[in-house]
Design a protein around this motif. Structure first.
Motif, PDB file in Angstrom:
ATOM      1  N   ILE A  54       0.861  -1.179   0.000  1.00 52.07           N
ATOM      2  CA  ILE A  54       0.000   0.000   0.000  1.00 52.07           C
ATOM      3  C   ILE A  54       0.901   1.234   0.000  1.00 52.07           C
ATOM      4  CG2 ILE A  54      -1.784   1.266   1.270  1.00 52.07           C
ATOM      5  CD1 ILE A  54      -2.785  -1.444   0.282  1.00 52.07           C
ATOM      6  N   ASN A  55       0.619   2.197  -0.848  1.00 51.50           N
ATOM      7  CA  ASN A  55       1.425   3.418  -0.940  1.00 51.50           C
ATOM      8  C   ASN A  55       1.342   4.232   0.345  1.00 51.50           C
ATOM      9  OD1 ASN A  55       1.871   2.623  -3.571  1.00 51.50           O
ATOM     10  ND2 ASN A  55       0.437   4.101  -4.448  1.00 51.50           N
ATOM     11  N   ASP A  56       2.400   4.975   0.634  1.00 47.50           N
ATOM     12  CA  ASP A  56       2.451   5.826   1.831  1.00 47.50           C
ATOM     13  C   ASP A  56       1.347   6.875   1.854  1.00 47.50           C
ATOM     14  OD1 ASP A  56       4.651   4.479   2.812  1.00 47.50           O
ATOM     15  OD2 ASP A  56       6.093   5.898   1.950  1.00 47.50           O
ATOM     16  N   ASN A  57       0.920   7.340   0.667  1.00 49.09           N
ATOM     17  CA  ASN A  57      -0.081   8.407   0.617  1.00 49.09           C
ATOM     18  C   ASN A  57      -1.524   7.883   0.606  1.00 49.09           C
ATOM     19  OD1 ASN A  57      -0.045   7.336  -1.942  1.00 49.09           O
ATOM     20  ND2 ASN A  57      -0.020   9.303  -3.000  1.00 49.09           N
ATOM     21  N   ALA A  58      -1.710   6.577   0.760  1.00 47.70           N
ATOM     22  CA  ALA A  58      -3.063   6.007   0.796  1.00 47.70           C
ATOM     23  C   ALA A  58      -3.780   6.450   2.069  1.00 47.70           C
ATOM     24  CB  ALA A  58      -2.999   4.492   0.733  1.00 47.70           C
ATOM     25  N   LYS A  59      -5.077   6.698   1.921  1.00 44.07           N
ATOM     26  CA  LYS A  59      -5.884   7.127   3.066  1.00 44.07           C
ATOM     27  C   LYS A  59      -6.776   5.986   3.530  1.00 44.07           C
ATOM     28  CE  LYS A  59      -7.269  10.986   0.591  1.00 44.07           C
ATOM     29  NZ  LYS A  59      -6.708  10.652  -0.577  1.00 44.07           N
ATOM     30  N   SER A  60      -7.136   5.977   4.788  1.00 47.65           N
ATOM     31  CA  SER A  60      -8.056   4.982   5.313  1.00 47.65           C
ATOM     32  C   SER A  60      -9.343   5.030   4.503  1.00 47.65           C
ATOM     33  CB  SER A  60      -8.352   5.272   6.790  1.00 47.65           C
ATOM     34  OG  SER A  60      -9.204   4.280   7.310  1.00 47.65           O
ATOM     35  N   GLY A  61      -9.798   3.876   4.063  1.00 47.43           N
ATOM     36  CA  GLY A  61     -11.004   3.789   3.241  1.00 47.43           C
ATOM     37  C   GLY A  61     -10.717   3.656   1.757  1.00 47.43           C
ATOM     38  N   ASP A  62      -9.484   3.970   1.303  1.00 52.06           N
ATOM     39  CA  ASP A  62      -9.136   3.748  -0.104  1.00 52.06           C
ATOM     40  C   ASP A  62      -9.251   2.263  -0.411  1.00 52.06           C
ATOM     41  OD1 ASP A  62      -8.595   6.419  -0.611  1.00 52.06           O
ATOM     42  OD2 ASP A  62      -6.410   6.194  -0.492  1.00 52.06           O
ATOM     43  N   ARG A  63      -9.633   1.937  -1.644  1.00 52.00           N
ATOM     44  CA  ARG A  63      -9.862   0.552  -2.034  1.00 52.00           C
ATOM     45  C   ARG A  63      -8.861   0.093  -3.085  1.00 52.00           C
ATOM     46  NH1 ARG A  63     -15.586  -1.174  -1.717  1.00 52.00           N
ATOM     47  NH2 ARG A  63     -15.266  -2.101  -3.767  1.00 52.00           N
ATOM     48  N   VAL A  64      -8.355  -1.125  -2.905  1.00 56.04           N
ATOM     49  CA  VAL A  64      -7.517  -1.782  -3.900  1.00 56.04           C
ATOM     50  C   VAL A  64      -8.279  -3.020  -4.355  1.00 56.04           C
ATOM     51  CG1 VAL A  64      -5.321  -2.918  -4.361  1.00 56.04           C
ATOM     52  CG2 VAL A  64      -5.415  -1.018  -2.742  1.00 56.04           C
ATOM     53  N   GLU A  65      -8.614  -3.088  -5.646  1.00 52.83           N
ATOM     54  CA  GLU A  65      -9.334  -4.231  -6.192  1.00 52.83           C
ATOM     55  C   GLU A  65      -8.331  -5.167  -6.853  1.00 52.83           C
ATOM     56  OE1 GLU A  65     -12.257  -2.522  -8.789  1.00 52.83           O
ATOM     57  OE2 GLU A  65     -13.474  -1.839  -7.104  1.00 52.83           O
ATOM     58  N   ILE A  66      -8.392  -6.445  -6.499  1.00 54.66           N
ATOM     59  CA  ILE A  66      -7.476  -7.439  -7.044  1.00 54.66           C
ATOM     60  C   ILE A  66      -8.271  -8.405  -7.914  1.00 54.66           C
ATOM     61  CG2 ILE A  66      -5.764  -9.202  -6.519  1.00 54.66           C
ATOM     62  CD1 ILE A  66      -5.610  -7.866  -3.683  1.00 54.66           C
ATOM     63  N   SER A  67      -7.923  -8.455  -9.196  1.00 61.38           N
ATOM     64  CA  SER A  67      -8.550  -9.374 -10.136  1.00 61.38           C
ATOM     65  C   SER A  67      -7.492 -10.369 -10.578  1.00 61.38           C
ATOM     66  CB  SER A  67      -9.071  -8.625 -11.365  1.00 61.38           C
ATOM     67  OG  SER A  67      -9.990  -7.631 -10.979  1.00 61.38           O
ATOM     68  N   GLY A  68      -7.919 -11.566 -10.910  1.00 60.40           N
ATOM     69  CA  GLY A  68      -6.941 -12.564 -11.319  1.00 60.40           C
ATOM     70  C   GLY A  68      -7.512 -13.578 -12.285  1.00 60.40           C
ATOM     71  N   GLY A  69      -6.619 -14.297 -12.909  1.00 55.44           N
ATOM     72  CA  GLY A  69      -6.981 -15.385 -13.794  1.00 55.44           C
ATOM     73  C   GLY A  69      -5.869 -16.413 -13.804  1.00 55.44           C
ATOM     74  N   TRP A  70      -6.234 -17.662 -14.102  1.00 57.12           N
ATOM     75  CA  TRP A  70      -5.236 -18.730 -14.132  1.00 57.12           C
ATOM     76  C   TRP A  70      -5.607 -19.757 -15.199  1.00 57.12           C
ATOM     77  CZ3 TRP A  70      -6.889 -23.691 -13.227  1.00 57.12           C
ATOM     78  CH2 TRP A  70      -8.141 -23.819 -12.636  1.00 57.12           C
ATOM     79  N   ALA A  71      -4.635 -20.523 -15.617  1.00 53.40           N
ATOM     80  CA  ALA A  71      -4.861 -21.593 -16.597  1.00 53.40           C
ATOM     81  C   ALA A  71      -3.781 -22.650 -16.437  1.00 53.40           C
ATOM     82  CB  ALA A  71      -4.833 -21.030 -18.011  1.00 53.40           C
ATOM     83  N   THR A  72      -4.083 -23.856 -16.872  1.00 55.11           N
ATOM     84  CA  THR A  72      -3.093 -24.927 -16.936  1.00 55.11           C
ATOM     85  C   THR A  72      -2.976 -25.358 -18.389  1.00 55.11           C
ATOM     86  OG1 THR A  72      -4.765 -26.617 -16.505  1.00 55.11           O
ATOM     87  CG2 THR A  72      -3.555 -25.764 -14.605  1.00 55.11           C
TER      88      THR A  72
END
Length: 105
Positions: free
Chosen positions: A57-75
């Motif tokens: 998380i960046n130093d300038n992030a404020k409480s309540g800021d959101r980070v959305e993590i999306s992903g995908g996988w395959a074999t």
């Protein structure tokens, strides 16, 4: 049956215009791209427990800021499976966001 190698990609997004986090440590057999917004790797049975992509998380992030993590996988050469989106709320924790559109792509 044996476990095949899997390839995955993770992407950090934000609701705000400026990102509040970025990948800072690449997983073994992988890398980081797109100014720290994406991480990818190839994972085999032998190294499945040590395949983490680490973000900060960046130093300038404020409480309540959101980070959305999306992903995908395959074999092998199979279709990509998308994961459920996970949201990290700075100062509050993690939420799994169910999405009825998640599936094979």
């Amino acid at each position: 049956s044996s476990l095949s190698d899997a390839q995955y990609v993770l992407e950090l997004g934000t609701v705000d215009s400026d990102p509040v986090a970025k990948f800072t440590s690449a997983p073994p057999n992988g890398g980081i791209g797109c100014d720290g917004r994406r991480s990818h790797a190839s994972v085999g049975k032998e190294d499945a427990s040590s395949s983490a992509a680490i973000f900060t998380i960046n130093d300038n992030a404020k409480s309540g800021d959101r980070v959305e993590i999306s992903g995908g996988w395959a074999t092998n050469h199979e279709a990509v499976t998308l994961t459920e989106k996970v949201v990290v709320v700075v100062g509050q924790g993690v939420v799994v966001v169910g999405d009825s559109n998640v599936g094979n792509g």
